[in-house]
Design a protein around this motif. Structure first.
Motif, PDB file in Angstrom:
ATOM      1  N   ASP A   5       0.839  -1.206   0.000  1.00  0.00           N
ATOM      2  CA  ASP A   5       0.000   0.000   0.000  1.00  0.00           C
ATOM      3  C   ASP A   5       0.873   1.254   0.000  1.00  0.00           C
ATOM      4  O   ASP A   5       0.586   2.231  -0.670  1.00  0.00           O
ATOM      5  CB  ASP A   5      -0.903   0.026   1.235  1.00  0.00           C
ATOM      6  N   HIS A   9       0.881   4.024  -2.629  1.00  0.00           N
ATOM      7  CA  HIS A   9       0.645   5.400  -2.235  1.00  0.00           C
ATOM      8  C   HIS A   9       1.730   6.310  -2.800  1.00  0.00           C
ATOM      9  O   HIS A   9       1.448   7.358  -3.377  1.00  0.00           O
ATOM     10  CB  HIS A   9       0.632   5.451  -0.696  1.00  0.00           C
ATOM     11  N   ARG A  21      -3.424  11.510   5.654  1.00  0.00           N
ATOM     12  CA  ARG A  21      -4.660  11.711   4.909  1.00  0.00           C
ATOM     13  C   ARG A  21      -5.724  12.301   5.801  1.00  0.00           C
ATOM     14  O   ARG A  21      -5.713  12.119   7.018  1.00  0.00           O
ATOM     15  CB  ARG A  21      -5.181  10.384   4.374  1.00  0.00           C
ATOM     16  N   ASP A  22      -6.656  12.936   5.159  1.00  0.00           N
ATOM     17  CA  ASP A  22      -7.899  13.298   5.812  1.00  0.00           C
ATOM     18  C   ASP A  22      -8.478  11.994   6.393  1.00  0.00           C
ATOM     19  O   ASP A  22      -8.621  11.014   5.666  1.00  0.00           O
ATOM     20  CB  ASP A  22      -8.821  13.898   4.742  1.00  0.00           C
ATOM     21  N   ALA A  25     -11.102  10.435   4.425  1.00  0.00           N
ATOM     22  CA  ALA A  25     -10.634   9.829   3.176  1.00  0.00           C
ATOM     23  C   ALA A  25     -10.016   8.464   3.459  1.00  0.00           C
ATOM     24  O   ALA A  25     -10.214   7.502   2.711  1.00  0.00           O
ATOM     25  CB  ALA A  25      -9.628  10.746   2.499  1.00  0.00           C
ATOM     26  N   VAL A  28     -12.627   5.917   3.782  1.00  0.00           N
ATOM     27  CA  VAL A  28     -13.164   5.446   2.506  1.00  0.00           C
ATOM     28  C   VAL A  28     -12.201   4.454   1.850  1.00  0.00           C
ATOM     29  O   VAL A  28     -12.622   3.441   1.285  1.00  0.00           O
ATOM     30  CB  VAL A  28     -13.437   6.636   1.555  1.00  0.00           C
ATOM     31  N   ILE A  29     -10.916   4.740   1.962  1.00  0.00           N
ATOM     32  CA  ILE A  29      -9.931   3.815   1.373  1.00  0.00           C
ATOM     33  C   ILE A  29      -9.989   2.462   2.090  1.00  0.00           C
ATOM     34  O   ILE A  29      -9.922   1.398   1.460  1.00  0.00           O
ATOM     35  CB  ILE A  29      -8.519   4.423   1.436  1.00  0.00           C
ATOM     36  N   TYR A  32     -12.858   0.694   0.836  1.00  0.00           N
ATOM     37  CA  TYR A  32     -12.563   0.163  -0.506  1.00  0.00           C
ATOM     38  C   TYR A  32     -11.854  -1.181  -0.394  1.00  0.00           C
ATOM     39  O   TYR A  32     -12.220  -2.160  -1.024  1.00  0.00           O
ATOM     40  CB  TYR A  32     -11.686   1.164  -1.255  1.00  0.00           C
ATOM     41  N   ARG A  33     -10.819  -1.207   0.449  1.00  0.00           N
ATOM     42  CA  ARG A  33     -10.067  -2.455   0.607  1.00  0.00           C
ATOM     43  C   ARG A  33     -10.968  -3.582   1.107  1.00  0.00           C
ATOM     44  O   ARG A  33     -10.896  -4.708   0.647  1.00  0.00           O
ATOM     45  CB  ARG A  33      -8.934  -2.254   1.616  1.00  0.00           C
ATOM     46  N   PHE A  36     -14.254  -4.072  -1.711  1.00  0.00           N
ATOM     47  CA  PHE A  36     -14.125  -4.029  -3.171  1.00  0.00           C
ATOM     48  C   PHE A  36     -14.586  -5.331  -3.831  1.00  0.00           C
ATOM     49  O   PHE A  36     -15.416  -5.336  -4.741  1.00  0.00           O
ATOM     50  CB  PHE A  36     -12.669  -3.732  -3.548  1.00  0.00           C
ATOM     51  N   GLN A  58     -15.895   1.380  -9.422  1.00  0.00           N
ATOM     52  CA  GLN A  58     -15.119   2.589  -9.126  1.00  0.00           C
ATOM     53  C   GLN A  58     -16.045   3.772  -8.859  1.00  0.00           C
ATOM     54  O   GLN A  58     -15.825   4.555  -7.939  1.00  0.00           O
ATOM     55  CB  GLN A  58     -14.192   2.869 -10.312  1.00  0.00           C
ATOM     56  N   PHE A  61     -17.500   3.670  -5.333  1.00  0.00           N
ATOM     57  CA  PHE A  61     -16.633   4.125  -4.249  1.00  0.00           C
ATOM     58  C   PHE A  61     -16.354   5.622  -4.344  1.00  0.00           C
ATOM     59  O   PHE A  61     -16.094   6.279  -3.330  1.00  0.00           O
ATOM     60  CB  PHE A  61     -15.338   3.304  -4.224  1.00  0.00           C
ATOM     61  N   ILE A  62     -16.408   6.149  -5.533  1.00  0.00           N
ATOM     62  CA  ILE A  62     -16.247   7.605  -5.656  1.00  0.00           C
ATOM     63  C   ILE A  62     -17.456   8.309  -5.041  1.00  0.00           C
ATOM     64  O   ILE A  62     -17.316   9.339  -4.373  1.00  0.00           O
ATOM     65  CB  ILE A  62     -16.031   7.989  -7.134  1.00  0.00           C
ATOM     66  N   HIS A  65     -16.965   8.171  -1.428  1.00  0.00           N
ATOM     67  CA  HIS A  65     -15.977   9.174  -1.018  1.00  0.00           C
ATOM     68  C   HIS A  65     -16.594  10.572  -1.010  1.00  0.00           C
ATOM     69  O   HIS A  65     -16.384  11.350  -0.081  1.00  0.00           O
ATOM     70  CB  HIS A  65     -14.797   9.122  -1.988  1.00  0.00           C
ATOM     71  N   ARG A  68     -18.805  11.011   1.983  1.00  0.00           N
ATOM     72  CA  ARG A  68     -18.269  10.430   3.218  1.00  0.00           C
ATOM     73  C   ARG A  68     -18.675  11.206   4.460  1.00  0.00           C
ATOM     74  O   ARG A  68     -18.804  10.634   5.525  1.00  0.00           O
ATOM     75  CB  ARG A  68     -16.741  10.341   3.128  1.00  0.00           C
TER      76      ARG A  68
END
Lengths: 196, 248
Positions: A5, A9, A21-22, A25, A28-29, A32-33, A36, A58, A61-62, A65, A68
């Protein structure tokens, strides 16, 4: 964050890979993991052609995000994700039905389905999708949420914004149709084997 | 609720594992998604966002640069030099609504209030050295006549941008088209192709949310004899010319 990761990144962020990161955010990542693969499988059962699944997942997940900060702990992330997936898939199907999108782009047409169909799991999946394709969209969505996503009826009612009784009614109809179609499919298979 | 028919259950249980994506898909998707997340700004309150100047422009670039047209490849970074500086799409009085917060995206009835995040990013046009698209609010220290592009250059750049937006529409990428329309609206001092942009934005809004026909209707009302009106009617499912607005 795992090594891979971190590498990922640094590839995507570039100059400052260890920048914090925020937290939202990051949330949300993490979602995603975690979700997904499941979301991918779910979207395919909701009638999105296999060649479009990647883009649709995609987009889901957007949306997650983007929204969120609207998330409240009234429901689980997974339940929330179901709602988004349902609506994005529905909109995508609509665009295909209106001819705005080609359900089979050229690269997908060139694939030989028989190769995939040799694998038993693929064959079962193809049968399942063929049965689901015969359901009206509203019944299909309830059936997939109930039997594939394993949501309870009240959760489905919440995700879809419909009454609980409507959930039960659609699910009953969907199950009946699926069962009848499966029996018809098996009869056809038996006849085909008998004829051969 | 009674259990599912065992044969159907077996079909689902055996078929579902085959529905999972391969590892490459997850890796590819995650890379693109991380790029998107890292490139997106945190929500900016309207008051704070209004005067953020160059920072906001750069944030816009990061947002718009995160995703490619054809899918979700993640090779681009916000600092990629060949991209033009773009201002983040801002709320506007333009008749074409972006429809980003439509009910279609409301995950559940319990979740309120759509957000005002920008649409997913498109591939931006790459203007030539005589690039004419420039942010209106950029703080140019000493603007001179020599620095201004010619009308022909600007028109050419506008046409390129509008063509890209139209192409995005044809490829079924309405959000990309909307972002390009925003770029056109914000990027030129006195844009010439506003009618074309408005039509494309209206059609894109209809594609994002089929119930969002307000912009399409407004366009048809304003340009009933335009060749574009026919396309807007088709795309937005407007059967005839809408009646004159009854709103005050």
């Amino acid at each position: 964050m795992t090594d891979s990761d971190e590498h990922l990144h640094s590839q995507t962020v570039g100059s400052n890979p260890r920048r914090r990161r925020d937290p939202a955010a990051q949330w949300v990542i993490d979602a995603y993991r975690e979700h997904f693969r499941y979301t991918w499988a779910l979207v395919g059962r909701l009638g999105v052609p296999s060649s479009h699944i990647e883009d649709v997942v995609q987009e889901i997940f957007i949306v997650l995000h983007r929204r969120r900060h609207d998330f409240r702990n009234e429901s689980s992330v997974k339940t929330w994700l179901h709602g988004i997936a349902l609506r994005v898939a529905r909109r995508h199907r609509g665009r295909i039905q209106r001819g705005e999108l080609d359900p089979l782009p050229p690269d997908a047409r060139s694939k030989a389905p028989s190769i995939e169909a040799r694998v038993a799991g693929r064959a079962q999946l193809a049968r399942l999708d063929a049965l689901l394709d015969q359901l009206p969209d509203a019944q299909r969505e309830v059936f997939v949420l109930a039997e594939v996503a394993q949501l309870r009826a009240p959760e489905i009612a919440q995700v879809m914004g419909i009454k609980l009784n409507t959930v039960y009614s659609r699910l009953r109809l969907a199950r009946g149709r699926m069962k009848a179609s499966l029996e018809a499919m098996r009869s056809a298979d038996t006849e085909a084997h008998g004829a051969a | 609720m009674e259990p599912l028919d065992p044969q159907l259950r077996q079909l689902i249980d055996e078929g579902l594992p085959a529905a999972m994506p391969d590892e490459h898909a997850q890796e590819r998707g995650l890379a693109a998604f991380v790029a998107h997340v890292e490139g997106s700004p945190p929500p900016i309150p309207p008051a704070a966002g209004a005067g953020s100047g160059l920072t906001k422009l750069l944030v816009g670039v990061a947002t718009l640069g995160a995703v490619t047209t054809g899918g979700w490849a993640a090779t681009r970074t916000p600092s990629e030099p060949s991209r033009p500086v773009v201002r983040e799409p801002a709320p506007s009085a333009e008749p074409a609504p972006l429809a980003e917060g439509s009910m279609e995206e409301t995950p559940s009835p319990a979740v309120p209030a759509p957000s005002s995040q920008p649409p997913p990013p498109p591939v931006l046009p790459t203007p030539t050295a005589s690039a004419t698209a420039r942010p209106r609010n950029r703080r140019a220290s000493t603007p001179t006549e020599a620095a201004k592009p010619s009308v022909a250059d600007q028109l050419k750049a506008e046409a390129t941008l509008i063509a890209k937006a139209e192409s995005a529409l044809d490829r079924g990428k309405p959000r990309e088209a909307l972002a390009l329309c925003d770029f056109h609206r914000e990027g030129f001092d006195a844009p010439q192709l506003t009618t074309e942009r408005t039509a494309i934005a209206a059609m894109a809004a209809c594609m994002v949310d089929e119930t969002d026909t307000a912009a399409g209707e407004a366009f048809v009302r304003a340009h009933p004899k335009s060749a574009l009106a026919k396309r807007v009617r088709q795309r937005c499912g407007l059967t005839s010319t809408p009646s004159k607005s009854t709103s005050p």
